[in-house]
Every structure is written in C-alpha cells, then in structure tokens.
Design a protein around this motif. Structure first.
Motif, PDB file in Angstrom:
ATOM      1  N   ARG A 124       0.819  -1.220   0.000  1.00  0.00           N
ATOM      2  CA  ARG A 124       0.000   0.000   0.000  1.00  0.00           C
ATOM      3  C   ARG A 124       0.848   1.263   0.000  1.00  0.00           C
ATOM      4  NH1 ARG A 124      -3.099  -2.700   4.714  1.00  0.00           N
ATOM      5  NH2 ARG A 124      -1.048  -3.654   4.656  1.00  0.00           N
ATOM      6  N   THR A 125       1.992   1.210   0.691  1.00  0.00           N
ATOM      7  CA  THR A 125       2.875   2.387   0.730  1.00  0.00           C
ATOM      8  C   THR A 125       3.262   2.815  -0.682  1.00  0.00           C
ATOM      9  OG1 THR A 125       3.777   1.382   2.727  1.00  0.00           O
ATOM     10  CG2 THR A 125       4.964   3.283   1.828  1.00  0.00           C
ATOM     11  N   ASP A 151       9.395  -9.277  -5.570  1.00  0.00           N
ATOM     12  CA  ASP A 151       8.811 -10.541  -5.138  1.00  0.00           C
ATOM     13  C   ASP A 151       7.470 -10.830  -5.816  1.00  0.00           C
ATOM     14  OD1 ASP A 151       7.385  -8.533  -3.824  1.00  0.00           O
ATOM     15  OD2 ASP A 151       8.245  -8.979  -1.868  1.00  0.00           O
ATOM     16  N   GLY A 198       9.802  -1.419   0.630  1.00  0.00           N
ATOM     17  CA  GLY A 198       8.948  -1.053   1.758  1.00  0.00           C
ATOM     18  C   GLY A 198       9.439  -1.865   2.946  1.00  0.00           C
ATOM     19  N   HIS A 243      10.548  -7.324   7.256  1.00  0.00           N
ATOM     20  CA  HIS A 243      11.037  -7.834   5.978  1.00  0.00           C
ATOM     21  C   HIS A 243      11.222  -6.730   4.947  1.00  0.00           C
ATOM     22  CE1 HIS A 243       6.648  -8.832   4.536  1.00  0.00           C
ATOM     23  NE2 HIS A 243       7.000  -7.643   4.085  1.00  0.00           N
ATOM     24  N   ASN A 267      -1.051  -8.530   4.973  1.00  0.00           N
ATOM     25  CA  ASN A 267      -1.369  -8.433   3.547  1.00  0.00           C
ATOM     26  C   ASN A 267      -2.781  -8.894   3.207  1.00  0.00           C
ATOM     27  OD1 ASN A 267       1.142  -7.411   3.338  1.00  0.00           O
ATOM     28  ND2 ASN A 267       2.000  -9.010   2.065  1.00  0.00           N
ATOM     29  N   LYS A 277       4.055   1.381  11.340  1.00  0.00           N
ATOM     30  CA  LYS A 277       5.440   1.019  11.005  1.00  0.00           C
ATOM     31  C   LYS A 277       6.454   1.602  11.997  1.00  0.00           C
ATOM     32  CE  LYS A 277       4.340  -1.201   7.239  1.00  0.00           C
ATOM     33  NZ  LYS A 277       4.478  -0.757   5.886  1.00  0.00           N
TER      34      LYS A 277
HETATM   35  C1  GLP Z   1       4.517  -6.771   1.075  1.00  0.00           C
HETATM   36  C2  GLP Z   1       5.703  -6.735   0.165  1.00  0.00           C
HETATM   37  C3  GLP Z   1       6.839  -5.995   0.806  1.00  0.00           C
HETATM   38  C4  GLP Z   1       6.354  -4.655   1.338  1.00  0.00           C
HETATM   39  C5  GLP Z   1       5.253  -4.846   2.312  1.00  0.00           C
HETATM   40  C6  GLP Z   1       4.765  -3.523   2.886  1.00  0.00           C
HETATM   41  O1  GLP Z   1       4.713  -7.657   2.127  1.00  0.00           O
HETATM   42  N1  GLP Z   1       6.189  -8.019  -0.220  1.00  0.00           N
HETATM   43  O2  GLP Z   1       7.869  -5.798  -0.150  1.00  0.00           O
HETATM   44  O3  GLP Z   1       7.412  -4.009   1.985  1.00  0.00           O
HETATM   45  O4  GLP Z   1       4.216  -5.496   1.598  1.00  0.00           O
HETATM   46  O5  GLP Z   1       3.415  -3.366   2.674  1.00  0.00           O
HETATM   47  P1  GLP Z   1       2.561  -2.073   2.952  1.00  0.00           P
HETATM   48  O6  GLP Z   1       3.187  -0.976   2.138  1.00  0.00           O
HETATM   49  O7  GLP Z   1       1.207  -2.426   2.457  1.00  0.00           O
HETATM   50  O8  GLP Z   1       2.655  -1.802   4.380  1.00  0.00           O
END
Ligand code: GLP
Length: 263
Positions: free
Chosen positions: A38-39, A67, A132, A138, A165, A203
């Motif tokens: 989402r970021t 990924d 992200g 991770h 997720n 976060k």
């Molecule tokens: C997923 C991706 C990551 C990303 C993470 C952050 O897990 N594989 O690469 O860093 O989402 O997600 P969000 O931006 O929704 O918090």
C-alpha cells in the motif's frame, strides 16, 4: 544509511517519485527495482503524475520487482504482476517486456529463482531499488532469519505478514498464499542505491528497529546498514519511535546531499 523525515505520506511519495524521475532523466536506460504494498501505491501515483507533467520517457528503462506470491492462478487480481500493471506499467510508456517479476507459477522454483538472478545480472544490476518494510521487518519477502547473503528463492511467509497483507485479499487471510518468491537480502544489497519507504504509525516500531538496530537477521531491513548508499524516506508517523531524532534532523539540516531536499 541516511534518513529523511517528511510531514506525511503524500510528501514521502512525492520525494520518492522525484528521485526516480531524476534518475530516469539522467539515465534513460536505468534499471529500477520496484516494490509493492500500500505504501508504494502513493509513490506510483506520484510518479505517474510527474510522468504526465514532465513527459517522462520510460521506453528505455527496465524494471525488476522484489517478489511475487507462489501459487496464485495466472492473471489473479491479487498477484504482484497485476498490481504493477494496474498501478504503474499501464500508466507510463514502459514496454511491458521490459518489466520483470519472479514467476510465482513456475513449476521449478529454484530454476526460476536462478533465472531471475541471471536476468538482473545481464541487465547490469539494479540502479535504484525501492523497498517497503513489513511489520516483521522484511524487505521484499525476506522474513526473519533470512541470511543477509540470501539470493532470490522461495520462502514461507510469516503469519504476521499474511495478516498484514490480507487487506489486499479482501481481508480474507485464508486467501493469502503461504509462500512467495523473493529477491534475497544479498540480491537487494547489490543494487547501487536502496531507498526504503515507510509511512504510518503501524510502522513506527519496526522502523525504529530497522534504523537504530541492533543489526540482526530477525529484522531483514537492518541489513541495509551494510549498504553504502541506502536512504530511508519516512513520514512523521513512522518516525515516532526513533530515539535519535535530533541527530537525524541536524544531519538533514547540514548534509550537502540533502540541500536539494531542503529547498
Ligand atoms: C509486502 C511486500 C513488501 C512490502 C510490504 C509492505 O509484504 N512483499 O515488499 O514491503 O508489503 O506493505 P505495505 O506498504 O502495504 O505496508
């Protein structure tokens, strides 16, 4: 690692998109490492906006995503391929053949991982890798205990990651795949520049661990301290738990590298 704190997620997205746009203008054949989540939605919106306003030319650029989920049906609305096509690739003039993601539907995942590594190498490596951070710390899908030397491979997702997720799977955690193919931490560290983007108070805890340590494979993002050119762009909400904020602010006020950001 260097750190820039902006007021809110829009300002974070605008700055991140500006860095990408400037790189593209300087090197029209640059290789971008891209991320999902989402970021990044805001980052891609901002990049599309700049692309329209300044007629950015992505035709010579190649991209590699971090990924992809394993086991989703081809064309799934939840795949990262669909996310990237919808959020970015269909909105800029990049030839779709220049956009690469690991193939999570490959029958031989080890061979697919090796092929992906080879494709990155043959492209000359990644100039700028966006990452992200997940709530497990991770980068990509490098869950806790990922070796800092790890390469592209298949991995089991942490329960917390699947919960996080699920929002992108209509809040149905059972629909979130259990495994994914991801660039390794070592793969990410080979990019010439790594830009970590984090926004929002959810976060704040993990971001403080990523930035202020301790460095540990339990928080993959801490591996970025081994990178000579890593930059974290975060908003005030994500910065909330940093202990040495006064120092980061004085670096921001005085480091010549940040002069363009201060203007
Ligand atoms: C997923 C991706 C990551 C990303 C993470 C952050 O897990 N594989 O690469 O860093 O989402 O997600 P969000 O931006 O929704 O918090």
């Amino acid at each position: 690692m260097k750190l820039v704190v902006r007021n809110d997620d829009r300002a974070v997205a605008a700055l991140t998109a500006r860095l990408i746009a400037d790189l593209l203008k300087a090197r029209p054949d640059c290789v971008l490492g891209l991320a999902t989540g989402r970021t990044m939605e805001r980052v891609y919106d901002a990049l599309v906006e700049i692309s329209r306003a300044e007629a950015l030319d992505f035709s010579g650029c190649r991209t590699f995503n971090l990924d992809e989920y394993i086991g989703l049906p081809p064309g799934s609305a939840h795949s990262y391929r669909t996310y990237m096509n919808d959020r970015l690739f269909s909105r800029i003039n990049i030839p779709i053949g220049n956009t690469m993601l690991p193939d999570g539907s490959a029958t031989d995942l080890a061979a697919e991982a090796a092929r992906y590594e080879d494709a990155i190498r043959r492209a000359g490596g990644i100039d700028l890798q966006l990452v992200g951070i997940g709530e497990t710390g991770h980068i990509g899908f490098n869950e806790p205990l990922s070796p800092f030397t790890s390469r592209t491979r298949d991995i089991t997702l942490a329960p917390g990651t699947r919960r996080q997720n699920a929002a992108l799977f209509d809040d149905d955690i059972d629909a979130v795949p259990r495994r994914a193919l991801t660039m390794g931490v070592g793969t990410i560290l080979e990019a010439r520049r790594v830009v970590l983007v984090a926004t929002g108070s959810a976060k704040a805890d993990i971001l403080a661990q990523a930035v202020e340590g301790p460095v540990t494979p339990m928080v993959s993002a801490t591996a970025l301290h081994f990178h000579p050119d890593s930059l974290a762009i975060i908003d005030e909400d994500a910065a909330r738990h940093l202990k040495h904020r006064d120092y980061y602010d004085s670096v921001f006020a005085t480091d010549p590298e940040f002069a363009p950001f201060r203007a």
